[in-house]
Design an enzyme around this catalytic site. Structure first.
Site, PDB file in Angstrom:
ATOM      1  N   CYS A   2       0.912  -1.177  -0.145  1.00 54.45           N
ATOM      2  CA  CYS A   2       0.012   0.119  -0.144  1.00 54.45           C
ATOM      3  C   CYS A   2       0.841   1.261  -0.035  1.00 54.45           C
ATOM      4  O   CYS A   2       2.049   1.203   0.313  1.00 54.45           O
ATOM      5  CB  CYS A   2      -0.734   0.039   1.232  1.00 54.45           C
ATOM      6  SG  CYS A   2      -1.833  -1.467   1.346  1.00 54.45           S
ATOM      7  N   ARG A  27       2.630   1.500  -5.919  1.00 59.37           N
ATOM      8  CA  ARG A  27       2.540   0.558  -4.757  1.00 59.37           C
ATOM      9  C   ARG A  27       1.341  -0.363  -4.545  1.00 59.37           C
ATOM     10  O   ARG A  27       1.582  -1.607  -3.854  1.00 59.37           O
ATOM     11  CB  ARG A  27       2.946   1.326  -3.441  1.00 59.37           C
ATOM     12  CG  ARG A  27       4.255   1.779  -3.431  1.00 59.37           C
ATOM     13  CD  ARG A  27       4.589   2.512  -2.243  1.00 59.37           C
ATOM     14  NE  ARG A  27       5.000   1.622  -1.166  1.00 59.37           N
ATOM     15  CZ  ARG A  27       6.136   1.471  -1.054  1.00 59.37           C
ATOM     16  NH1 ARG A  27       7.018   1.886  -1.557  1.00 59.37           N
ATOM     17  NH2 ARG A  27       6.318   0.561   0.036  1.00 59.37           N
ATOM     18  N   TRP A  76      -3.377  -2.223  -1.517  1.00 58.96           N
ATOM     19  CA  TRP A  76      -3.188  -3.532  -2.311  1.00 58.96           C
ATOM     20  C   TRP A  76      -3.912  -4.393  -1.318  1.00 58.96           C
ATOM     21  O   TRP A  76      -3.573  -4.909  -0.292  1.00 58.96           O
ATOM     22  CB  TRP A  76      -1.784  -3.762  -2.589  1.00 58.96           C
ATOM     23  CG  TRP A  76      -1.703  -5.062  -3.356  1.00 58.96           C
ATOM     24  CD1 TRP A  76      -1.810  -5.359  -4.657  1.00 58.96           C
ATOM     25  CD2 TRP A  76      -1.180  -6.421  -2.838  1.00 58.96           C
ATOM     26  NE1 TRP A  76      -1.426  -6.640  -5.015  1.00 58.96           N
ATOM     27  CE2 TRP A  76      -1.196  -7.263  -3.856  1.00 58.96           C
ATOM     28  CE3 TRP A  76      -1.304  -6.815  -1.484  1.00 58.96           C
ATOM     29  CZ2 TRP A  76      -0.857  -8.445  -3.739  1.00 58.96           C
ATOM     30  CZ3 TRP A  76      -0.836  -8.323  -1.209  1.00 58.96           C
ATOM     31  CH2 TRP A  76      -0.704  -9.054  -2.360  1.00 58.96           C
ATOM     32  N   ASN A 102      -0.112  -0.190   6.235  1.00 58.94           N
ATOM     33  CA  ASN A 102       0.486  -1.034   5.023  1.00 58.94           C
ATOM     34  C   ASN A 102       0.898  -2.274   5.940  1.00 58.94           C
ATOM     35  O   ASN A 102       1.481  -2.086   6.929  1.00 58.94           O
ATOM     36  CB  ASN A 102       1.544  -0.352   4.187  1.00 58.94           C
ATOM     37  CG  ASN A 102       2.281  -1.337   3.469  1.00 58.94           C
ATOM     38  OD1 ASN A 102       1.711  -2.071   2.906  1.00 58.94           O
ATOM     39  ND2 ASN A 102       3.414  -1.246   3.475  1.00 58.94           N
ATOM     40  N   GLY A 103       0.976  -3.327   5.356  1.00 62.26           N
ATOM     41  CA  GLY A 103       1.385  -4.686   6.148  1.00 62.26           C
ATOM     42  C   GLY A 103      -0.053  -5.696   6.410  1.00 62.26           C
ATOM     43  O   GLY A 103      -1.002  -5.450   5.900  1.00 62.26           O
ATOM     44  N   GLU A 481      13.047 -14.529 -16.993  1.00 58.33           N
ATOM     45  CA  GLU A 481      12.702 -13.300 -16.681  1.00 58.33           C
ATOM     46  C   GLU A 481      11.989 -12.868 -18.034  1.00 58.33           C
ATOM     47  O   GLU A 481      11.025 -11.977 -17.777  1.00 58.33           O
ATOM     48  CB  GLU A 481      13.936 -12.523 -16.764  1.00 58.33           C
ATOM     49  CG  GLU A 481      13.718 -10.889 -16.618  1.00 58.33           C
ATOM     50  CD  GLU A 481      13.107 -10.532 -15.485  1.00 58.33           C
ATOM     51  OE1 GLU A 481      12.760 -11.227 -14.721  1.00 58.33           O
ATOM     52  OE2 GLU A 481      12.810  -9.232 -15.678  1.00 58.33           O
ATOM     53  N   LYS A 485       7.947 -11.400 -16.977  1.00 57.63           N
ATOM     54  CA  LYS A 485       7.562 -10.258 -17.873  1.00 57.63           C
ATOM     55  C   LYS A 485       6.186 -10.272 -18.641  1.00 57.63           C
ATOM     56  O   LYS A 485       5.284  -9.558 -18.455  1.00 57.63           O
ATOM     57  CB  LYS A 485       8.784  -9.434 -18.660  1.00 57.63           C
ATOM     58  CG  LYS A 485       9.891  -8.798 -18.137  1.00 57.63           C
ATOM     59  CD  LYS A 485       9.656  -7.423 -17.545  1.00 57.63           C
ATOM     60  CE  LYS A 485       9.507  -7.434 -15.881  1.00 57.63           C
ATOM     61  NZ  LYS A 485      10.454  -8.035 -15.029  1.00 57.63           N
ATOM     62  N   GLU A 488       3.267 -11.261 -16.125  1.00 52.53           N
ATOM     63  CA  GLU A 488       2.970  -9.943 -15.559  1.00 52.53           C
ATOM     64  C   GLU A 488       2.309  -8.915 -16.206  1.00 52.53           C
ATOM     65  O   GLU A 488       1.233  -8.311 -15.916  1.00 52.53           O
ATOM     66  CB  GLU A 488       4.282  -9.340 -14.939  1.00 52.53           C
ATOM     67  CG  GLU A 488       4.628  -9.569 -13.702  1.00 52.53           C
ATOM     68  CD  GLU A 488       5.796  -8.739 -13.383  1.00 52.53           C
ATOM     69  OE1 GLU A 488       6.804  -8.489 -14.073  1.00 52.53           O
ATOM     70  OE2 GLU A 488       5.688  -8.138 -12.273  1.00 52.53           O
ATOM     71  N   HIS A 504      12.334 -33.412 -22.112  1.00 50.78           N
ATOM     72  CA  HIS A 504      12.338 -34.222 -21.197  1.00 50.78           C
ATOM     73  C   HIS A 504      10.872 -33.853 -20.434  1.00 50.78           C
ATOM     74  O   HIS A 504      10.403 -34.346 -19.603  1.00 50.78           O
ATOM     75  CB  HIS A 504      13.183 -33.783 -19.845  1.00 50.78           C
ATOM     76  CG  HIS A 504      14.629 -34.327 -20.416  1.00 50.78           C
ATOM     77  ND1 HIS A 504      15.050 -35.348 -20.366  1.00 50.78           N
ATOM     78  CD2 HIS A 504      15.621 -33.323 -20.285  1.00 50.78           C
ATOM     79  CE1 HIS A 504      16.336 -35.529 -20.706  1.00 50.78           C
ATOM     80  NE2 HIS A 504      16.742 -34.297 -20.685  1.00 50.78           N
ATOM     81  N   LYS A 601       3.846  -2.922  -6.379  1.00 50.05           N
ATOM     82  CA  LYS A 601       5.456  -2.785  -6.455  1.00 50.05           C
ATOM     83  C   LYS A 601       6.552  -3.365  -5.662  1.00 50.05           C
ATOM     84  O   LYS A 601       7.687  -4.031  -5.847  1.00 50.05           O
ATOM     85  CB  LYS A 601       5.741  -1.279  -6.854  1.00 50.05           C
ATOM     86  CG  LYS A 601       7.033  -1.163  -7.171  1.00 50.05           C
ATOM     87  CD  LYS A 601       7.699  -1.594  -8.739  1.00 50.05           C
ATOM     88  CE  LYS A 601       9.112  -1.231  -8.728  1.00 50.05           C
ATOM     89  NZ  LYS A 601       9.694  -2.022 -10.356  1.00 50.05           N
TER      90      LYS A 601
HETATM   91  O1  M6R Z   1      11.951  -5.044  -4.603  1.00 48.10           O
HETATM   92  P1  M6R Z   1      12.415  -6.454  -5.160  1.00 48.10           P
HETATM   93  O2  M6R Z   1      13.682  -6.044  -5.783  1.00 48.10           O
HETATM   94  O3  M6R Z   1      12.939  -7.283  -3.707  1.00 48.10           O
HETATM   95  O4  M6R Z   1      11.102  -7.115  -5.446  1.00 48.10           O
HETATM   96  C1  M6R Z   1      11.345  -8.466  -5.933  1.00 48.10           C
HETATM   97  C2  M6R Z   1      10.015  -9.029  -6.786  1.00 48.10           C
HETATM   98  O5  M6R Z   1       9.049  -8.773  -6.412  1.00 48.10           O
HETATM   99  C3  M6R Z   1      10.025  -8.074  -8.219  1.00 48.10           C
HETATM  100  O6  M6R Z   1      11.415  -8.193  -8.927  1.00 48.10           O
HETATM  101  C4  M6R Z   1       8.735  -8.484  -9.169  1.00 48.10           C
HETATM  102  O7  M6R Z   1       9.205  -9.732  -9.320  1.00 48.10           O
HETATM  103  C5  M6R Z   1       8.882  -7.625 -10.468  1.00 48.10           C
HETATM  104  N1  M6R Z   1       7.503  -6.935 -10.265  1.00 48.10           N
HETATM  105  C6  M6R Z   1       9.083  -8.197 -11.613  1.00 48.10           C
HETATM  106  O8  M6R Z   1       8.719  -7.390 -12.694  1.00 48.10           O
END
Ligand code: M6R
Length: 606
Positions: A2, A27, A76, A102-103, A481, A485, A488, A504, A601
């Site tokens: 949040c 966030r 969030w 937040n939390g 990666e 992406k 996401e 496999h 984020k």
């Molecule tokens: O802030 P951080 O690098 O610790 O975050 C880790 C992951 O949450 C972050 O890399 C997430 O996978 C990204 N949204 C990927 O694009």
């Protein structure tokens, strides 16, 4: 997760609070709300709405009362769906005390049961609402002293939290607290700010104060008091924010993500400055790298992929065994750790709870901690023995791009440094790597200059249901990666595989027309031919193959060329087209690029 903002000062509070929320919306963005005191002792003015911040802004109109203080929140959801009722702020039964959080409050059920017995009426399904009722009672027992009440309440809470509270009896005062969740103070002139991230107040002040674990902060326009939970006043640790407001703005790009993709050459160059020939003692904080017998990299998501690439480099250049662990899994299997274990948490935000908890576990078992982080003053570097900061600047899009590239180069810098210290690198390889690393920013520029046709090509696959990514060696984490992406951003089935593993099992996924992205190992490297065979295998089963590499692959359906570099460094260049594919696919499918569904984020819950 949040976003949290508090303002007290000379301005009409709505403006800085809303501006802060806009900057923090990345966030969390499933609902938003604001609380403003109007008249001392009267009910607070509260407005909150489910959905994006725009929904809240849309109902504000001219009826918002003038106020010189206020708090705001973007959510969030964890406990309770993203509805108007569950949106923050939450208020006590008199409507005079408002709280944002937040939390996660882990003992909220027992608190709620107890509070209901005492006559408190709840109106939401959130864990947060228990705290506002608890705070309301505590404030009464402390004769209206909100900070003292907050200290007592924090002692009763289990879990993680950033809390901000405001009461209409003392409207200029905002009280905050934090445990395992970020909160920073913005120090202004006749005005002060509280926020989960400096981006919220960067256009007003560059002076910030760090807050430590279990600290309570009490701000008015002219004062800032930080105490521990027993009320002892603590010294301020002030620092200057090194980037300016424009870094957190789109600057003419349609999305933050695209802007951040184009900022990558600079982000990498900034991270490399003065470091290709060695890291300073200050960074490694006297950790004896010669004595290290095992390295463990802990991270999540994209940062985990950077860690996987780091493993290849550290093992080869520094001749030490490296494990890469998903931070969320690490501590639960009670791994073997000793004082010669070096643990490297990688985190853009420095606040990811899974990574932080893994760090604490490793530290408590005697490991040395050397973190890689993009956020000055955040919790992970503060709890580490040494830290290598990356200089990506603020990354606003939820999908990580420039932070990833800087994490990769941080891993190379560290591997190189460790190899030098341990005497495991030949002078020739050392010189070649230092040179090739220094050339990366220019080569990323070259990749960016040639991605336009890839954007057009990507749109052809807009209606595909699945996309697969293949790689070998460091191309394997690159493939993972690329797939992450795409998931996401395009909400599309995507998976990354090691090229040799396909046969496999996963090859059964290939169908006529399945798009497959092949990350080709550098030309003439041992694995290039092996990967070419893997491409033949999928082509033979009907796949459309887009090959990314430093030379054309004749059997590929389409070739995307990237400049040649040392084989270990190739992910820095090869991932850029993958970011562009994910970006373009999200745009083509009409998705929200910067704030993809269900994500946030900075993930500050476990
Ligand atoms: O802030 P951080 O690098 O610790 O975050 C880790 C992951 O949450 C972050 O890399 C997430 O996978 C990204 N949204 C990927 O694009």
């Amino acid at each position: 997760m949040c976003g949290i903002v508090g303002y007290t000062g000379k301005s009409d509070a709505l403006s800085p609070v809303l501006e802060g929320l806009r900057r923090l919306e990345y966030r969390g963005y499933d609902s938003a709300g604001i609380a403003l005191p109007t008249q001392p002792g009267e009910k607070l003015w509260i407005e909150k709405r489910s959905g994006k911040l725009g929904n809240l802004e849309g109902v504000l109109g001219d009826a918002v009362p003038k106020s010189h203080s206020g708090i705001g929140h973007t959510r969030w959801a964890t406990h309770g769906g993203p509805t108007d009722k569950n949106a923050h702020p939450h208020v006590d039964n008199e409507g005079k005390l408002a709280l944002i959080h937040n939390g996660i409050i882990e003992n909220y059920v027992e608190l709620r049961n107890e509070l209901e017995k005492r006559g408190h009426v709840f109106t939401s399904e959130t864990d947060t609402e228990s705290v506002v009722h608890l705070l309301s009672d505590a404030r009464k027992s402390h004769n209206g002293d909100l900070a003292a009440a907050m200290r007592d309440v924090c002692k009763e809470l289990r879990g993680s939290f950033t809390l901000l509270a405001i009461h209409s009896d003392d409207p200029e005062r905002i009280v905050g607290a934090r445990r395992n969740s970020p909160l920073v103070v913005g120090v202004g002139d006749g005005e002060n700010f509280l926020a989960s991230d400096v981006a919220a107040f960067i256009s007003h002040t560059k002076r910030a104060l760090e807050l430590g674990q279990d600290e309570v902060v009490d701000i008015t326009p002219l004062s800032i008091t930080v105490t521990d939970l027993n009320g002892a006043v603590l010294p301020h640790n002030e620092y200057e924010i090194s980037w300016d407001a424009s870094a957190a703005e789109r600057g003419g790009f349609p999305h933050f993500m695209l802007k951040e993709i184009y900022e990558q050459p600079k982000a990498v160059a900034d991270t490399l400055i003065g470091r290709t020939h060695g890291l300073s003692e200050e960074i490694t904080a006297g950790i004896d790298l010669k004595a290290i017998t095992k390295v463990v990299i802990i991270a999540c998501g994209t940062a985990y992929h950077a860690g996987m690439v780091g493993k290849y480099a550290i093992e080869r250049w520094a001749d030490v065994s490296v494990d890469v662990e998903l931070a969320s899994e690490y501590r639960y299997r009670e791994p073997s750790i000793d004082k010669n274990t070096l643990v490297i948490p990688i985190s853009q935000s420095g606040e990811t709870m899974d990574t932080l908890m893994a760090l604490r576990y490793a530290k408590s078992h005697g490991a040395k901690i050397f973190s890689v982080c993009n956020t000055n003053g955040s919790t992970i570097p503060r709890e580490s023995d040494g830290v290598l900061y990356t200089f990506a600047g603020p990354e606003i899009a939820v999908a990580s791009t420039k932070a990833f590239l800087t994490q990769l180069v941080a891993m190379y810098l560290f591997a190189l440094h460790m190899g030098r210290v341990r005497g495991t690198l030949s002078p020739e390889l050392d010189a070649q790597l230092a040179q090739e690393i220094a050339e990366l920013p220019g080569k990323i520029e070259q990749v960016l200059e040639t991605v336009e046709p890839l954007r057009e090509l990507t749109r052809k696959f807009k209606d595909s249901t699945s996309m697969l990514f293949l790689g070998r060696h460091v191309g394997y984490p690159t493939a993972l990666e690329g797939a992450l992406k795409l998931k996401e951003l395009a909400y599309m089935h995507a998976e990354g595989f090691a090229g040799g593993e396909l046969k496999h099992g996963p090859i059964a996924l290939i169908d006529e027309g399945t798009p497959v992205i092949a990350i080709m190992p550098t030309e003439n490297s041992l694995l290039n031919e092996k990967m070419a065979s893997n491409v033949q295998e999928v082509k033979a089963r009907g796949a459309i193959v887009i090959a990314i590499g430093d030379a054309d692959l004749p059997s590929a359906t389409h070739n995307i060329r990237i400049p040649h570099t040392h084989e270990f460094l190739q992910p820095v260049l090869a991932v850029v087209p993958l970011q562009v594919i994910a970006y373009e696919m999200a745009v083509a499918r009409g998705n929200d690029v910067d704030q993809p569904r269900n994500l946030a984020k900075s993930v500050t819950v476990e």
